[in-house]
Design an enzyme around this catalytic site. Structure first.
Site, PDB file in Angstrom:
ATOM      1  N   GLN A 167       0.838  -1.202   0.000  1.00 40.30           N
ATOM      2  CA  GLN A 167       0.000   0.000   0.000  1.00 40.30           C
ATOM      3  C   GLN A 167       0.877   1.258   0.000  1.00 40.30           C
ATOM      4  O   GLN A 167       0.582   2.242  -0.661  1.00 40.30           O
ATOM      5  CB  GLN A 167      -0.912  -0.006   1.231  1.00 40.30           C
ATOM      6  CG  GLN A 167      -1.662   1.295   1.476  1.00 40.30           C
ATOM      7  CD  GLN A 167      -2.705   1.576   0.412  1.00 40.30           C
ATOM      8  OE1 GLN A 167      -3.205   0.666  -0.239  1.00 40.30           O
ATOM      9  NE2 GLN A 167      -3.040   2.842   0.218  1.00 40.30           N
ATOM     10  N   GLU A 168       1.979   1.208   0.734  1.00 44.18           N
ATOM     11  CA  GLU A 168       2.832   2.380   0.845  1.00 44.18           C
ATOM     12  C   GLU A 168       3.619   2.638  -0.434  1.00 44.18           C
ATOM     13  O   GLU A 168       3.714   3.776  -0.893  1.00 44.18           O
ATOM     14  CB  GLU A 168       3.812   2.218   2.018  1.00 44.18           C
ATOM     15  CG  GLU A 168       3.156   2.269   3.398  1.00 44.18           C
ATOM     16  CD  GLU A 168       2.682   3.668   3.791  1.00 44.18           C
ATOM     17  OE1 GLU A 168       2.992   4.626   3.068  1.00 44.18           O
ATOM     18  OE2 GLU A 168       1.992   3.786   4.815  1.00 44.18           O
ATOM     19  N   SER A 169       4.230   1.610  -0.990  1.00 41.58           N
ATOM     20  CA  SER A 169       5.205   1.873  -2.058  1.00 41.58           C
ATOM     21  C   SER A 169       5.148   0.904  -3.235  1.00 41.58           C
ATOM     22  O   SER A 169       5.996   0.977  -4.122  1.00 41.58           O
ATOM     23  CB  SER A 169       6.622   1.780  -1.470  1.00 41.58           C
ATOM     24  OG  SER A 169       6.897   0.424  -1.132  1.00 41.58           O
ATOM     25  N   LEU A 223       0.165   5.096  -5.386  1.00 45.40           N
ATOM     26  CA  LEU A 223       1.222   6.104  -5.231  1.00 45.40           C
ATOM     27  C   LEU A 223       1.546   6.720  -6.571  1.00 45.40           C
ATOM     28  O   LEU A 223       1.305   6.151  -7.581  1.00 45.40           O
ATOM     29  CB  LEU A 223       2.454   5.442  -4.635  1.00 45.40           C
ATOM     30  CG  LEU A 223       2.211   5.080  -3.181  1.00 45.40           C
ATOM     31  CD1 LEU A 223       3.214   4.076  -2.693  1.00 45.40           C
ATOM     32  CD2 LEU A 223       2.274   6.327  -2.340  1.00 45.40           C
ATOM     33  N   TYR A 270      -7.099   3.637   3.121  1.00 43.25           N
ATOM     34  CA  TYR A 270      -5.783   3.076   3.414  1.00 43.25           C
ATOM     35  C   TYR A 270      -5.916   1.751   4.175  1.00 43.25           C
ATOM     36  O   TYR A 270      -5.377   0.725   3.775  1.00 43.25           O
ATOM     37  CB  TYR A 270      -5.001   4.117   4.224  1.00 43.25           C
ATOM     38  CG  TYR A 270      -3.641   3.685   4.699  1.00 43.25           C
ATOM     39  CD1 TYR A 270      -2.530   3.829   3.873  1.00 43.25           C
ATOM     40  CD2 TYR A 270      -3.458   3.173   5.975  1.00 43.25           C
ATOM     41  CE1 TYR A 270      -1.270   3.450   4.320  1.00 43.25           C
ATOM     42  CE2 TYR A 270      -2.208   2.797   6.418  1.00 43.25           C
ATOM     43  CZ  TYR A 270      -1.118   2.938   5.589  1.00 43.25           C
ATOM     44  OH  TYR A 270       0.117   2.558   6.023  1.00 43.25           O
TER      45      TYR A 270
END
Ligand code: GLU
Length: 473
Positions: free
Chosen positions: A303-305, A473, A430
């Protein structure tokens, strides 16, 4: 002799009087620049790294160049903002305000620092107005005292007398929510604000521009004695424009809107096949160190990167776990781009957050609430839990808190919270995304790490989450 004394005293009084009336001297004497703004995503709000926002970043810079502290006051709405300015309770208003002739009559305006066209918005699937005559008879929603209220008024006086103007003491983001929920058919807002907020309301559309781009300016009180401060402000804005910093700040604060898109299921499965194997052992190792499920850590990192250790966001968040510079410093991380350090930092940060939550919150809710805090910040999560309690929900249960988090974007709710505006909807998205990735990773592991067929993530989403825009992202 007596006459001379009186003269000297009079001259001193006059000097003292001048001092009192000079805005720049006052700011310097006070050691503080008092700025009024709006608590909104385009101006000033708190995220996980603290106070932020385009206007905030600019005035903070101005205050530091003047060598004084910054004191921010948040106005309830535009009438409140202009009232404060009128009374001289603040030195400056910086709030995405349009330069208008009516305002220039009452206040001192700076040189423009940007521009944006006003637009008419409507909800997809309903009637789309394409010209002014299409707007007649149906109320057009605008923020009270806004430049848009003035423009519509001028249009009415100019012959479009069937325009119905509905002014509400709300922020543009509230107007967008009202059009989205069909409480109003149309609203007029600034395009710049709409672009940043559109991801929250994917059903909203631009119907038409209401004229060309309008300049944005800061305002100082209207009385005399403002010239010194006005000159400083204008010189500052000119310097920022010439050095290109104004443009790069704008990109940093508005640019994230461009990063929001719907992720297709294929992206996830492709990444799971192509990128995850490279980091699987490392993720497992770190998860073991922090006694957490590696599928969860892998889901967060995706999810972040998208499992990209060199990922960088326009706001300067970086690495596999997208840590802010401040968080990295607090966690003693030297190199945010080193995936092992980043994973360790992220895992530790999440575990810290879990530990800080009240003891009676049980897993799995404890994990989801900690993840929400990871995204939006502990203070905002606390606000959402208070709202949950007030709404009769259980602040220890994620599904109940999830329902309240988006309220942190509506001024009628965030106004009374401790930490104010927050991207609550984004935090919900998120957590929900991570939960879905998490379960897909678990399933595929159960299936013996066989290459998985493409999974339709949209089909897996529960009804409530189906409408959400997935944050990429
Ligand atoms: N630019 C608007 C004004 O000056 C405020 C932002 C908006 O309502 O879209 O009134």
């Amino acid at each position: 002799m007596q006459a001379v004394m009186i003269l000297v005293l009079a001259a001193l009084a006059l000097l003292a009087g001048c001092g009192r009336d000079d805005a720049l001297d006052n700011v310097r004497d006070r050691g503080e620049l008092r700025v009024v703004t709006r608590n909104s995503p385009t101006t000033y709000f708190f995220d996980k790294s603290g106070a932020t926002g385009y206007e905030y970043a600019l005035v903070r810079r101005l205050a530091s160049e003047l060598g004084v502290d910054l004191r921010i006051t948040v106005a309830e709405d535009l009438p409140d903002l202009f009232r404060m300015l009128q009374r001289g309770e603040v030195d400056l208003a910086a709030a995405g305000l349009t330069l208008t002739a009516a305002r220039e009559e009452r206040f001192n305006a700076s040189i423009p620092y940007g521009e944006t066209p006003p637009i008419v918005i409507y909800r997809a699937g309903t009637f789309r107005p394409r010209s002014l005559s299409d707007l007649s008879d149906q109320p057009v929603l605008v923020a009270a005292d806004s430049s848009h209220a003035q423009s519509l008024q001028a249009l009415r006086e100019g012959g479009h007398d069937d325009l119905v103007i509905r002014q509400e003491p709300l922020d543009s983001l509230d107007l967008m929510a009202m059009v989205d929920s069909q409480e109003a058919p149309f609203a007029v807002v600034d395009e710049a604000e709409f672009k940043v907020l559109q991801s929250l309301y994917p059903r909203l559309r631009v119907a038409m521009d209401l004229g060309s781009a309008r300049p944005l300016a800061w305002y100082l009180p209207g009385d005399e004695g403002q010239q010194g401060l006005l000159d400083e402000v204008n010189a500052f804005l000119e310097r920022m424009a010439e050095s290109g910093e104004l443009a790069s700040m704008r990109e940093r604060h508005y640019g994230h809107a461009a990063g929001v898109s719907r992720i297709g299921s294929h992206t996830f499965t492709r990444n799971m096949r192509n990128n995850l194997p490279r980091y699987r052992d490392m993720i497992r190792q770190v998860a073991r160190e922090y006694r957490m499920d590696w599928h969860l850590l892998a889901a967060i990192a995706y999810q972040e990167s998208h499992w990209n250790p060199r990922a960088t966001s326009p706001t300067g968040v970086r690495g596999m776990m997208m840590l802010t510079r401040r968080t990295a410093r607090e966690l003693d991380i030297e190199n945010r781009l080193d995936p092992l350090q980043s994973l360790r930092g992220g895992a530790r940060y999440l575990m810290d957050l879990k530990r800080r939550l009240p003891r009676d919150i049980k897993d799995p809710d404890r994990t989801w609430l900690a993840l929400a805090a990871y995204n939006v910040g502990m203070g905002h999560l606390e606000d959402a839990r208070i709202l949950t309690e007030a709404a009769g929900g259980d602040p220890n249960l994620w599904p109940d808190v999830r329902e309240q988090l988006p309220k942190l974007q509506k001024s009628q709710f965030y106004r009374d919270t401790r930490y104010g505006y927050a991207r609550g909807q984004e935090a919900v998205t998120y957590v929900q995304n991570i939960r879905h990735y998490y379960s897909i990773l678990e399933w595929q592991d159960l299936a013996g790490q066989q290459p998985v067929p493409p999974i339709d993530i949209d089909r897996l989403l529960p009804d409530a989450a189906r409408d959400l825009t997935l944050i990429a992202l």
